[in-house]
Design a protein around this motif. Structure first.
Motif, PDB file in Angstrom:
ATOM      1  N   ASN A 295       2.311  45.573  34.144  1.00  0.00           N
ATOM      2  CA  ASN A 295       1.254  46.371  33.521  1.00  0.00           C
ATOM      3  C   ASN A 295      -0.119  46.102  34.134  1.00  0.00           C
ATOM      4  O   ASN A 295      -1.110  46.660  33.685  1.00  0.00           O
ATOM      5  CB  ASN A 295       1.206  46.095  32.017  1.00  0.00           C
ATOM      6  N   GLY A 296      -0.168  45.212  35.112  1.00  0.00           N
ATOM      7  CA  GLY A 296      -1.429  44.902  35.767  1.00  0.00           C
ATOM      8  C   GLY A 296      -2.226  43.800  35.092  1.00  0.00           C
ATOM      9  O   GLY A 296      -3.367  43.563  35.441  1.00  0.00           O
ATOM     10  N   ASN A 297      -1.622  43.102  34.136  1.00  0.00           N
ATOM     11  CA  ASN A 297      -2.297  42.012  33.428  1.00  0.00           C
ATOM     12  C   ASN A 297      -1.969  40.681  34.091  1.00  0.00           C
ATOM     13  O   ASN A 297      -0.832  40.437  34.492  1.00  0.00           O
ATOM     14  CB  ASN A 297      -1.851  41.966  31.965  1.00  0.00           C
ATOM     15  N   PHE A 298      -2.955  39.802  34.160  1.00  0.00           N
ATOM     16  CA  PHE A 298      -2.734  38.452  34.684  1.00  0.00           C
ATOM     17  C   PHE A 298      -2.167  37.585  33.565  1.00  0.00           C
ATOM     18  O   PHE A 298      -2.595  37.678  32.420  1.00  0.00           O
ATOM     19  CB  PHE A 298      -4.051  37.848  35.168  1.00  0.00           C
ATOM     20  N   ASN A 299      -1.222  36.716  33.907  1.00  0.00           N
ATOM     21  CA  ASN A 299      -0.606  35.817  32.935  1.00  0.00           C
ATOM     22  C   ASN A 299      -0.390  34.447  33.554  1.00  0.00           C
ATOM     23  O   ASN A 299      -0.088  34.334  34.745  1.00  0.00           O
ATOM     24  CB  ASN A 299       0.776  36.326  32.503  1.00  0.00           C
ATOM     25  N   VAL A 300      -0.516  33.412  32.746  1.00  0.00           N
ATOM     26  CA  VAL A 300      -0.034  32.082  33.079  1.00  0.00           C
ATOM     27  C   VAL A 300       0.896  31.680  31.946  1.00  0.00           C
ATOM     28  O   VAL A 300       0.700  32.081  30.800  1.00  0.00           O
ATOM     29  CB  VAL A 300      -1.156  31.032  33.248  1.00  0.00           C
ATOM     30  N   LYS A 301       1.902  30.909  32.258  1.00  0.00           N
ATOM     31  CA  LYS A 301       2.877  30.546  31.243  1.00  0.00           C
ATOM     32  C   LYS A 301       3.094  29.044  31.234  1.00  0.00           C
ATOM     33  O   LYS A 301       3.155  28.414  32.284  1.00  0.00           O
ATOM     34  CB  LYS A 301       4.211  31.252  31.512  1.00  0.00           C
ATOM     35  N   VAL A 302       3.207  28.499  30.034  1.00  0.00           N
ATOM     36  CA  VAL A 302       3.591  27.111  29.845  1.00  0.00           C
ATOM     37  C   VAL A 302       5.078  27.147  29.568  1.00  0.00           C
ATOM     38  O   VAL A 302       5.527  27.842  28.661  1.00  0.00           O
ATOM     39  CB  VAL A 302       2.832  26.461  28.671  1.00  0.00           C
ATOM     40  N   GLY A 303       5.849  26.428  30.358  1.00  0.00           N
ATOM     41  CA  GLY A 303       7.293  26.478  30.174  1.00  0.00           C
ATOM     42  C   GLY A 303       8.001  25.324  30.841  1.00  0.00           C
ATOM     43  O   GLY A 303       7.379  24.361  31.292  1.00  0.00           O
ATOM     44  N   PHE A 304       9.311  25.442  30.917  1.00  0.00           N
ATOM     45  CA  PHE A 304      10.156  24.378  31.422  1.00  0.00           C
ATOM     46  C   PHE A 304      10.835  24.794  32.714  1.00  0.00           C
ATOM     47  O   PHE A 304      11.269  25.933  32.855  1.00  0.00           O
ATOM     48  CB  PHE A 304      11.227  24.026  30.377  1.00  0.00           C
ATOM     49  N   LYS A 305      10.938  23.852  33.649  1.00  0.00           N
ATOM     50  CA  LYS A 305      11.685  24.089  34.877  1.00  0.00           C
ATOM     51  C   LYS A 305      13.165  24.020  34.531  1.00  0.00           C
ATOM     52  O   LYS A 305      13.588  23.250  33.678  1.00  0.00           O
ATOM     53  CB  LYS A 305      11.360  23.014  35.920  1.00  0.00           C
ATOM     54  N   GLU A 306      13.935  24.810  35.198  1.00  0.00           N
ATOM     55  CA  GLU A 306      15.376  24.878  34.932  1.00  0.00           C
ATOM     56  C   GLU A 306      16.146  24.547  36.191  1.00  0.00           C
ATOM     57  O   GLU A 306      15.639  24.728  37.278  1.00  0.00           O
ATOM     58  CB  GLU A 306      15.762  26.285  34.458  1.00  0.00           C
ATOM     59  N   PRO A 307      17.370  24.191  36.135  1.00  0.00           N
ATOM     60  CA  PRO A 307      18.118  23.623  35.014  1.00  0.00           C
ATOM     61  C   PRO A 307      17.949  22.107  34.979  1.00  0.00           C
ATOM     62  O   PRO A 307      17.325  21.509  35.843  1.00  0.00           O
ATOM     63  CB  PRO A 307      19.558  23.979  35.357  1.00  0.00           C
ATOM     64  N   ARG A 308      18.555  21.483  33.976  1.00  0.00           N
ATOM     65  CA  ARG A 308      18.573  20.025  33.889  1.00  0.00           C
ATOM     66  C   ARG A 308      19.608  19.482  34.868  1.00  0.00           C
ATOM     67  O   ARG A 308      20.382  20.235  35.446  1.00  0.00           O
ATOM     68  CB  ARG A 308      18.942  19.597  32.469  1.00  0.00           C
ATOM     69  N   ARG A 309      19.619  18.170  35.017  1.00  0.00           N
ATOM     70  CA  ARG A 309      20.592  17.552  35.940  1.00  0.00           C
ATOM     71  C   ARG A 309      22.029  17.798  35.507  1.00  0.00           C
ATOM     72  O   ARG A 309      22.921  17.930  36.334  1.00  0.00           O
ATOM     73  CB  ARG A 309      20.346  16.045  36.029  1.00  0.00           C
ATOM     74  N   ASN A 310      22.253  17.891  34.197  1.00  0.00           N
ATOM     75  CA  ASN A 310      23.618  18.090  33.713  1.00  0.00           C
ATOM     76  C   ASN A 310      23.985  19.571  33.583  1.00  0.00           C
ATOM     77  O   ASN A 310      25.049  19.902  33.079  1.00  0.00           O
ATOM     78  CB  ASN A 310      23.813  17.382  32.369  1.00  0.00           C
ATOM     79  N   GLY A 311      23.104  20.472  34.018  1.00  0.00           N
ATOM     80  CA  GLY A 311      23.398  21.894  33.987  1.00  0.00           C
ATOM     81  C   GLY A 311      22.943  22.611  32.729  1.00  0.00           C
ATOM     82  O   GLY A 311      22.969  23.835  32.661  1.00  0.00           O
TER      83      GLY A 311
END
Length: 143
Positions: free
Chosen positions: A78-94
């Motif tokens: 939509n042309g809007n700038f965004n930053v996101k707080v989140g988690f990297k995926e996946p964990r070591r165990n999947g």
């Protein structure tokens, strides 16, 4: 039909005219400065909750906290700038970090919810806005 005329302060108009073509450079910097404030609050809330109030000894490895991060500012469809707080995926165990965070936030059968995202959002709102305003003013002054 009613007619409204709004006159903007001269100082504000001068700042806007200085921005010109630089808005696409300034907006990501401003959003990232606000995102860092929210990230700090989410991380502190999560560190305080993980392993607390459990019947058994905590088996936390710290992987969920370490996977928490801030995305670079991106433009959506939509042309809007965004930053996101989140988690990297996946964990070591999947497993999915987002799934584990969701279980902590909202709980599951036999596990009460321990919200950390929603309180962080509301607690850091004012500080985030202030940080973004301050960074915007710095960027405008540097033009």
């Amino acid at each position: 039909m009613a007619k409204v005329q709004v006159k903007m302060p001269e100082e504000f108009l001068l700042k806007l005219s200085r921005l010109g073509e630089k808005t696409d450079e300034i907006i990501p910097k401003v959003l990232e400065s606000g995102g860092e404030i929210v990230l700090e609050k989410v991380m502190s809330n999560l560190k305080a909750l993980v392993g607390s109030g459990t019947k058994e000894k905590s088996r936390s490895t710290g992987e969920l906290v370490n996977s928490l991060g801030l995305s670079p500012a991106k433009v959506d469809r939509n042309g809007n700038f965004n930053v996101k707080v989140g988690f990297k995926e996946p964990r070591r165990n999947g497993e999915s970090n987002a799934k584990i965070a969701n279980i902590i936030e909202y709980g599951k059968s036999g596990q009460p919810p321990k919200p950390f995202l929603k309180p962080a959002r509301s607690a850091s709102r004012k500080a985030c806005i202030d940080a973004m305003k301050k960074r915007f003013e710095q960027e405008v002054e540097n033009l």
